[in-house]
Motif scaffolding. Structure first.
Motif, PDB file in Angstrom:
ATOM      1  N   THR A  29       0.834  -1.205   0.000  1.00 33.41           N
ATOM      2  CA  THR A  29       0.000   0.000   0.000  1.00 33.41           C
ATOM      3  C   THR A  29       0.864   1.248   0.000  1.00 33.41           C
ATOM      4  N   SER A  32       2.487   1.636  -3.409  1.00 34.68           N
ATOM      5  CA  SER A  32       1.500   2.068  -4.392  1.00 34.68           C
ATOM      6  C   SER A  32       1.293   3.575  -4.323  1.00 34.68           C
ATOM      7  N   LYS A  36       2.233   6.393  -7.114  1.00 41.37           N
ATOM      8  CA  LYS A  36       1.244   7.388  -7.551  1.00 41.37           C
ATOM      9  C   LYS A  36       1.849   8.786  -7.518  1.00 41.37           C
ATOM     10  N   SER A  58      -4.920   3.119 -10.635  1.00 44.04           N
ATOM     11  CA  SER A  58      -4.621   2.626  -9.290  1.00 44.04           C
ATOM     12  C   SER A  58      -4.458   1.106  -9.278  1.00 44.04           C
ATOM     13  N   ARG A  61      -0.920   0.390 -10.478  1.00 45.51           N
ATOM     14  CA  ARG A  61       0.062   0.715  -9.428  1.00 45.51           C
ATOM     15  C   ARG A  61       0.017  -0.285  -8.291  1.00 45.51           C
ATOM     16  N   ASP A  62      -1.184  -0.720  -7.908  1.00 41.12           N
ATOM     17  CA  ASP A  62      -1.302  -1.713  -6.837  1.00 41.12           C
ATOM     18  C   ASP A  62      -0.601  -3.013  -7.209  1.00 41.12           C
ATOM     19  N   GLN A  64       1.809  -3.377  -9.462  1.00 42.49           N
ATOM     20  CA  GLN A  64       3.243  -3.134  -9.524  1.00 42.49           C
ATOM     21  C   GLN A  64       3.848  -3.137  -8.121  1.00 42.49           C
ATOM     22  N   ALA A  65       3.153  -2.538  -7.171  1.00 42.16           N
ATOM     23  CA  ALA A  65       3.633  -2.515  -5.793  1.00 42.16           C
ATOM     24  C   ALA A  65       3.693  -3.925  -5.216  1.00 42.16           C
TER      25      ALA A  65
END
Length: 90
Positions: A29, A32, A36, A58, A61-62, A64-65
């Motif tokens: 989290t 992410s 961003k 989002s 990105r989530d 990828q994180a």
């Protein structure tokens, strides 16, 4: 969240495995949000922006994180895990 456990966490108690999973979720989290803020994934040019990018960026990105954390992350999960484990021992 489907993030793999470290070898040390696999040998631990069920409570430790749950704490490790939560620590990894928190790191993902955090990462992410950092991704961003860097603007990662924003398109440039004539196809930039739009409601679709705002709504679905989002998710990218989530994921990828989560991949970053699954490959060792930045060490934040380990620190969170240690803190949670010490807090539960008291």
């Amino acid at each position: 969240m489907d993030i793999s456990l470290s070898p040390a966490a696999r040998l631990a108690t069920p409570q430790d495995r749950a704490l490790w999973a939560k620590a990894q979720e928190l790191e993902a989290t955090f990462l992410s949000e950092m991704l961003k803020d860097t603007g990662l994934g924003k398109s440039e040019g004539s196809f930039a922006g739009g409601i679709g990018e705002e709504q679905f960026g989002s998710f990218l990105r989530d994921e990828q994180a989560k991949l970053i954390v699954g490959r060792g992350g930045v060490g934040l999960a380990e620190q969170i895990f240690r803190s949670l484990r010490q807090g539960g021992a008291g």
